[in-house]
Design an enzyme around this catalytic site. Structure first.
Site, PDB file in Angstrom:
ATOM      1  N   ASN A   7       2.405 -32.403  19.449  1.00 52.11           N
ATOM      2  CA  ASN A   7       2.469 -33.233  18.243  1.00 52.11           C
ATOM      3  C   ASN A   7       2.047 -34.651  18.635  1.00 52.11           C
ATOM      4  O   ASN A   7       2.798 -35.368  19.299  1.00 52.11           O
ATOM      5  CB  ASN A   7       3.920 -33.216  17.720  1.00 52.11           C
ATOM      6  CG  ASN A   7       4.091 -34.027  16.458  1.00 52.11           C
ATOM      7  OD1 ASN A   7       3.139 -34.660  15.976  1.00 52.11           O
ATOM      8  ND2 ASN A   7       5.303 -34.016  15.924  1.00 52.11           N
ATOM      9  N   ARG A  91       0.451 -29.553  15.789  1.00 50.16           N
ATOM     10  CA  ARG A  91       0.880 -30.006  14.475  1.00 50.16           C
ATOM     11  C   ARG A  91      -0.234 -30.888  13.899  1.00 50.16           C
ATOM     12  O   ARG A  91      -0.630 -31.877  14.515  1.00 50.16           O
ATOM     13  CB  ARG A  91       2.159 -30.823  14.589  1.00 50.16           C
ATOM     14  CG  ARG A  91       2.577 -31.335  13.237  1.00 50.16           C
ATOM     15  CD  ARG A  91       3.738 -32.290  13.333  1.00 50.16           C
ATOM     16  NE  ARG A  91       4.100 -32.713  11.990  1.00 50.16           N
ATOM     17  CZ  ARG A  91       4.597 -33.905  11.705  1.00 50.16           C
ATOM     18  NH1 ARG A  91       4.800 -34.786  12.659  1.00 50.16           N
ATOM     19  NH2 ARG A  91       4.905 -34.209  10.474  1.00 50.16           N
ATOM     20  N   HIS A 180       6.002 -32.077   5.437  1.00 54.30           N
ATOM     21  CA  HIS A 180       7.207 -31.426   5.979  1.00 54.30           C
ATOM     22  C   HIS A 180       7.226 -29.929   5.678  1.00 54.30           C
ATOM     23  O   HIS A 180       8.284 -29.300   5.671  1.00 54.30           O
ATOM     24  CB  HIS A 180       8.508 -32.033   5.385  1.00 54.30           C
ATOM     25  CG  HIS A 180       8.819 -33.414   5.863  1.00 54.30           C
ATOM     26  ND1 HIS A 180       9.405 -34.347   5.055  1.00 54.30           N
ATOM     27  CD2 HIS A 180       8.636 -34.014   7.063  1.00 54.30           C
ATOM     28  CE1 HIS A 180       9.572 -35.478   5.724  1.00 54.30           C
ATOM     29  NE2 HIS A 180       9.105 -35.296   6.952  1.00 54.30           N
ATOM     30  N   ARG A 241       9.798 -46.402   4.620  1.00 51.42           N
ATOM     31  CA  ARG A 241       8.846 -46.187   3.506  1.00 51.42           C
ATOM     32  C   ARG A 241       9.560 -46.308   2.166  1.00 51.42           C
ATOM     33  O   ARG A 241      10.698 -45.855   2.022  1.00 51.42           O
ATOM     34  CB  ARG A 241       8.214 -44.796   3.611  1.00 51.42           C
ATOM     35  CG  ARG A 241       7.155 -44.713   4.673  1.00 51.42           C
ATOM     36  CD  ARG A 241       6.654 -43.292   4.834  1.00 51.42           C
ATOM     37  NE  ARG A 241       7.006 -42.766   6.141  1.00 51.42           N
ATOM     38  CZ  ARG A 241       6.947 -41.485   6.482  1.00 51.42           C
ATOM     39  NH1 ARG A 241       6.560 -40.576   5.618  1.00 51.42           N
ATOM     40  NH2 ARG A 241       7.273 -41.096   7.697  1.00 51.42           N
ATOM     41  N   GLU A 386      10.882 -27.226  13.546  1.00 50.87           N
ATOM     42  CA  GLU A 386       9.455 -27.180  13.206  1.00 50.87           C
ATOM     43  C   GLU A 386       8.618 -26.678  14.379  1.00 50.87           C
ATOM     44  O   GLU A 386       7.621 -25.980  14.185  1.00 50.87           O
ATOM     45  CB  GLU A 386       8.987 -28.586  12.795  1.00 50.87           C
ATOM     46  CG  GLU A 386       9.567 -29.029  11.465  1.00 50.87           C
ATOM     47  CD  GLU A 386       9.587 -30.545  11.300  1.00 50.87           C
ATOM     48  OE1 GLU A 386      10.490 -31.183  11.880  1.00 50.87           O
ATOM     49  OE2 GLU A 386       8.720 -31.076  10.609  1.00 50.87           O
TER      50      GLU A 386
END
Ligand code: ADP
Length: 407
Positions: A7, A91, A180, A241, A386
């Site tokens: 990732n 990813r 996600h 965010r 994940e």
């Protein structure tokens, strides 16, 4: 099968070496501050001492060499030879509307990821760099791309279209993509496995609450709506965010503060959310500690964060005309009883009833039901993984490609 999961961020590489048969990680690690004067390197083998050191790592190619050097090194040896690693899973944040599943990476796939850079300028370039570097370091194994957006490919047009001129969707692909996906997919599958429910009859809401956060409505096993949109900026209030806001605020700010676009970008992505609201921290643990001491702005930040989650839950119950279970996952969702409680409080009208003791007693890493026995909608904490989804997809595709001489 032993799979290396990669990732890559712009200045970081996270990796996990996972045995997909036992579903156990053999080693994980991270290199941060790639390209800075010194980089921070961490390796965490499952049965050995952790290593943390500073080194000069100038780019992602050197980073991948460092990782393989550790995995294969005579003193640190996690695997006997590079040929024990049978696949690499990458990813990739944005697959635009081109990828509804994970794929074996070839030149066409790399080009398609490159084309999607416009849509994810912060994420796809480092993802591509990681792919190039890993393919250079491990040229003889299949490399597989697993997209954050893929699970949301099933969104109906009424959920993914914005209320703007349709030609903008056709010309620039401006639509909701959602992110996600691997996490929402994984936790919903854990719920189906546990409850032995017939997937096609289930309606589930998954709340991934980490630094980035999103909610997903999952009907019959498929994503039908999600809170992140064209980019991972919309939806819930996140660590830094903003989440949803009235777009007119941007025109207003440009006029009032004469802000250039790049500043607006930084304002909404890096200086907003929990950090902006509290003026103190983006990290939920710090906020909760300060709120408990009476800090009003930290309390407000937590209130805004949880109120938004509750609004999305209500909205998705309406979208699906019902809900069997709400799942909480990721750093905050798995660890904060306070946030879970506030996200579902005063929802008795919808049949949501939390069991306070179960909620307070959740053990780290354990799938736990936290709803009361008479709650119409069940509530669960489901640890996400994940990396395991990426490893399993990579293993499946690597196996299929080994069996097919045409790929
Ligand atoms: P990401 O993968 O998006 O970086 P994580 O899923 O690791 O994020 O979640 C990070 C968030 O989880 C941080 O806000 C952190 O404070 C929060 N978190 C972790 N443990 C706890 C805890 N015990 N209580 C409250 N928040 C927690």
């Amino acid at each position: 099968m032993l799979v290396l999961v990669i990732n890559c961020g712009s200045s970081s590489i996270k990796y996990d070496l996972i045995d997909t048969e036992t579903k156990i990680g053999k080693c994980r690690g991270m290199i941060e501050r790639i390209g800075a004067v010194t980089s921070i390197v961490k390796h965490e083998p499952s049965d050995e001492k952790r290593v943390k050191e500073t080194k000069v790592i100038q780019n992602h190619v050197e980073g991948l060499k460092e990782i393989l050097g550790f995995l294969l090194g005579p003193d640190t040896k996690v695997v006997d030879s590079a040929s024990d690693i049978k696949a690499v899973g990458h990813r990739v944040v944005h697959g635009s509307d081109m990828f509804k599943d994970s794929v074996l990476i070839d030149d066409d796939v790399k080009e398609a990821i490159e084309q999607a850079i416009d849509l994810a300028p912060l994420h796809n370039p480092p993802n591509l760099k990681g792919i190039e570097a890993a393919m250079e370091a491990l040229p003889d194994v299949p490399h597989v791309a697993v997209f954050d957006t893929a699970f949301h490919h099933s969104l109906p047009a009424k959920a993914y279209l914005y209320g703007i001129p349709n030609r903008l969707y056709r010309r620039y692909k401006i639509r909701k993509y959602g992110f996600h996906g691997t996490s929402h997919y994984f936790v919903s599958r854990q719920y189906y496995k546990l409850t032995l429910k017939d997937v096609k009859d289930t309606k589930v809401i998954s709340c991934h609450l980490g630094n980035g956060a999103s909610v997903c409505a999952i009907e019959g096993g498929k994503s039908v709506d999600t809170s992140m949109g064209f980019t991972p900026l919309s939806g819930l209030v996140m660590g830094t965010r903003s989440g949803d806001l009235d777009p007119s605020i941007l025109f207003y700010l440009v006029e009032k503060e004469e802000l250039p676009l790049s500043n607006l970008h930084a304002l909404l992505n890096r200086h907003s959310g929990l950090l902006g609201l509290s003026g103190f921290a983006a990290d939920m643990r710090d906020l909760v500690a300060e709120a408990e001491k009476g800090d009003r702005r930290c309390q407000q930040a937590i209130d805004v964060f949880t109120y938004r989650i509750k609004q999305y839950i209500g909205s998705y119950i309406a979208s699906m005309n019902g809900c069997d279970a709400i799942l909480f996952t990721a750093g905050i969702g798995e660890n904060s009883a306070l946030i879970r409680r506030k996200a579902v409080e005063e929802m008795e009208y919808l049949g949501i009833k939390l069991d306070e003791d179960r909620n307070n007693d959740v053990q780290p890493g354990e799938l736990t039901r936290i709803s009361a026995d008479d709650s119409k909608i069940e509530l669960y904490v489901v640890p996400t993984n994940e990396e395991l989804v990426i490893a399993i997809d990579a293993a499946k595709i690597a196996q299929a490609s080994a069996q097919s001489p045409w790929i």
